[in-house]
Write a protein that holds these residues in place. Structure first.
Motif, PDB file in Angstrom:
ATOM      1  N   LEU A 106      -7.943   6.619   6.757  1.00  0.00           N
ATOM      2  CA  LEU A 106      -6.810   5.690   6.857  1.00  0.00           C
ATOM      3  C   LEU A 106      -5.530   6.325   6.320  1.00  0.00           C
ATOM      4  O   LEU A 106      -5.570   7.234   5.491  1.00  0.00           O
ATOM      5  CB  LEU A 106      -7.103   4.403   6.073  1.00  0.00           C
ATOM      6  N   VAL A 107      -4.397   5.797   6.787  1.00  0.00           N
ATOM      7  CA  VAL A 107      -3.103   6.298   6.364  1.00  0.00           C
ATOM      8  C   VAL A 107      -2.142   5.114   6.213  1.00  0.00           C
ATOM      9  O   VAL A 107      -2.164   4.182   7.016  1.00  0.00           O
ATOM     10  CB  VAL A 107      -2.568   7.341   7.375  1.00  0.00           C
ATOM     11  N   VAL A 108      -1.327   5.134   5.165  1.00  0.00           N
ATOM     12  CA  VAL A 108      -0.361   4.058   4.933  1.00  0.00           C
ATOM     13  C   VAL A 108       0.675   4.057   6.046  1.00  0.00           C
ATOM     14  O   VAL A 108       1.297   5.079   6.338  1.00  0.00           O
ATOM     15  CB  VAL A 108       0.353   4.218   3.578  1.00  0.00           C
ATOM     16  N   SER A 109       0.850   2.888   6.664  1.00  0.00           N
ATOM     17  CA  SER A 109       1.866   2.756   7.710  1.00  0.00           C
ATOM     18  C   SER A 109       2.985   1.798   7.292  1.00  0.00           C
ATOM     19  O   SER A 109       4.099   1.888   7.800  1.00  0.00           O
ATOM     20  CB  SER A 109       1.237   2.255   9.012  1.00  0.00           C
ATOM     21  N   GLN A 110       2.669   0.897   6.348  1.00  0.00           N
ATOM     22  CA  GLN A 110       3.666  -0.102   5.953  1.00  0.00           C
ATOM     23  C   GLN A 110       3.433  -0.562   4.514  1.00  0.00           C
ATOM     24  O   GLN A 110       2.289  -0.744   4.095  1.00  0.00           O
ATOM     25  CB  GLN A 110       3.605  -1.311   6.895  1.00  0.00           C
ATOM     26  N   VAL A 111       4.533  -0.737   3.784  1.00  0.00           N
ATOM     27  CA  VAL A 111       4.466  -1.207   2.398  1.00  0.00           C
ATOM     28  C   VAL A 111       5.451  -2.361   2.250  1.00  0.00           C
ATOM     29  O   VAL A 111       6.623  -2.237   2.619  1.00  0.00           O
ATOM     30  CB  VAL A 111       4.842  -0.091   1.399  1.00  0.00           C
ATOM     31  N   LEU A 112       4.974  -3.477   1.706  1.00  0.00           N
ATOM     32  CA  LEU A 112       5.824  -4.641   1.467  1.00  0.00           C
ATOM     33  C   LEU A 112       5.808  -4.973  -0.025  1.00  0.00           C
ATOM     34  O   LEU A 112       4.737  -5.015  -0.640  1.00  0.00           O
ATOM     35  CB  LEU A 112       5.301  -5.852   2.246  1.00  0.00           C
ATOM     36  N   TYR A 113       6.992  -5.222  -0.580  1.00  0.00           N
ATOM     37  CA  TYR A 113       7.109  -5.575  -2.000  1.00  0.00           C
ATOM     38  C   TYR A 113       8.064  -6.752  -2.103  1.00  0.00           C
ATOM     39  O   TYR A 113       9.135  -6.739  -1.489  1.00  0.00           O
ATOM     40  CB  TYR A 113       7.652  -4.391  -2.798  1.00  0.00           C
TER      41      TYR A 113
END
Length: 200
Positions: A106-113
């Protein structure tokens, strides 16, 4: 005399506004940014460790999402994780890694904070994003700040004209970092996997 002063001030204001509008947009690769320690392109364990370190918590405090099918490996695994405390929330979304890496599927595609909405939180977030990421690519727009490699020449459009680049967006009390390259890679992979030779 007063009229001359007013005309001079008006002329200076017009020059300042024109200069601000003509200022070159700032090009920046949003893939170099992190949100709460997490960058796009990280694998699951790396991202979870980065988030735990940022929030000074243990890995067990990072909650894995429900396991769903990874269409590339055809195995079930959590495609997101989250962390939440006192109204502060981080959600990290993943895509299958391509080319395939069995050790790091898996690979990070989106980050929400996001933080709870208050005027003080909004002001603090606005100051913090500029201190961390620098001047926004869509300057002088200061309502919705965006950072990207290819900003629109119209600041009001931000970075939305190119749907293939990584973009960091800030508005109010939320930050979103999104790299669509991984989604496009998955779609292309699935299209290739579903291609067939006519045999009628």
């Amino acid at each position: 005399m007063k009229l001359k002063a007013v005309l001079l001030i008006s002329a200076l204001n017009a020059v300042a506004i024109t200069a601000a509008q003509a200022a070159p947009q700032r090009s920046v690769d949003a893939r170099s940014f992190d949100v709460a320690g997490v960058k796009t392109g990280m694998d699951y364990d790396e991202a979870a460790a980065a988030a735990a370190k940022n929030f000074h918590v243990g890995k067990n405090d990072i909650k894995a999402g429900y396991a769903t099918n990874n269409p590339v490996t055809n195995t079930k695994m959590p495609m997101n994780f989250s962390y939440e405390k006192d109204g502060v929330r981080l959600v990290v979304h993943f895509e299958p890694r391509l080319p395939v890496d069995k050790q790091h599927p898996l690979v990070v595609s989106q980050v929400l904070y996001e933080m709870p909405w208050t005027p003080a939180n909004k002001d603090a977030m606005g100051q913090a994003v500029l201190a961390k990421y620098g001047k926004q690519s869509n300057f002088p727009n200061n309502l919705n700040l965006e950072w990207c490699e290819k900003p629109s020449t119209n600041p009001g459009m931000g970075c939305s004209t190119d749907m293939k680049q990584a973009v960091l967006k800030y508005s109010g009390v939320s930050i979103q970092l999104h790299d669509p390259a991984w989604m496009h890679a998955r779609i292309e992979y699935m299209d290739r996997s579903n291609s067939r030779k006519p045999s009628f």
